[in-house]
Design an enzyme around this catalytic site. Structure first.
Site, PDB file in Angstrom:
ATOM      1  CG  HIS A 245      74.271  18.790 -26.536  1.00 14.75           C
ATOM      2  ND1 HIS A 245      74.831  17.777 -26.778  1.00 14.75           N
ATOM      3  CD2 HIS A 245      73.950  19.601 -27.770  1.00 14.75           C
ATOM      4  CE1 HIS A 245      75.212  17.748 -28.159  1.00 14.75           C
ATOM      5  NE2 HIS A 245      74.903  18.691 -28.517  1.00 14.75           N
TER       6      HIS A 245
ATOM      7  CD  GLU B 244      73.076  15.821 -21.371  1.00 15.64           C
ATOM      8  OE1 GLU B 244      72.789  14.751 -21.610  1.00 15.64           O
ATOM      9  OE2 GLU B 244      72.991  16.797 -22.489  1.00 15.64           O
TER      10      GLU B 244
ATOM     11  CB  CYS C 176      76.772  13.611 -26.799  1.00 18.70           C
ATOM     12  SG  CYS C 176      77.531  15.256 -26.525  1.00 18.70           S
TER      13      CYS C 176
ATOM     14  CB  CYS D  92      77.156  16.292 -22.647  1.00 18.39           C
ATOM     15  SG  CYS D  92      75.947  17.390 -23.608  1.00 18.39           S
TER      16      CYS D  92
END
Length: 157
Positions: free
Chosen positions: A54, A56, A84, A87
């Site tokens: 992801h 991040e 999410c 993250c």
């Protein structure tokens, strides 16, 4: 334009860069220290064949390498979207000072990225989770934890 808006705009541009290059979903992030971008990241789940890639997490990994540290204390992460649960956990583990995000998790759900079910799973008792989960104590695993306690050269985190 405030610094926060400036860095959020940069995160949004990275989300577009990742999306238009078909690297993954429309998510980007930057890690900033003392007003300078330390690392950038965007979603690379589909091209990296990595469900943890992801925006991040990618930015955090790069920032830690750039600073040669597993701690990002003194840094701020700017994300194009509310992180999410994975993250968010990484942000806490990295010990970032602050999180600033643009789109909400509900905005993400509206375009097909619904993380709410994961948020709902975390507090459930193990037998009620969607993924069957079994706690099976193991003497060897316990011995490693016991060893950790007496390890003289460990680096706590």
């Amino acid at each position: 334009m405030s610094d926060d808006q400036h860095f959020l705009t940069l995160a949004a541009h990275l989300s577009r860069k990742g999306m238009t290059s078909l690297a993954g979903g429309p998510f980007g992030a930057v890690v900033v220290k003392d007003g300078h971008v330390i690392a950038e990241g965007w979603n690379e789940v589909t091209t990296g064949f990595d469900p943890t890639a992801h925006g991040e997490v990618n930015a955090i990994r790069k920032a830690c390498k750039a600073l040669n540290s597993f701690s990002l204390q003194g840094c701020v992460i700017y994300s194009s979207c509310e992180p999410c649960p994975m993250c968010l956990g990484a942000i806490y583990w990295a010990r970032l000072d602050r999180l600033v995000f643009a789109n909400t998790r509900w905005d993400a759900a509206a375009i097909g990225f619904d993380d709410d079910w994961i948020y709902q799973e975390v507090p459930k008792p193990l037998p009620e989770r969607l993924i069957p989960t079994l706690h099976l104590p193991n003497a060897d695993a316990k011995a490693v934890f016991t060893e950790w306690l007496s390890l003289p050269n460990k680096v706590p985190y």
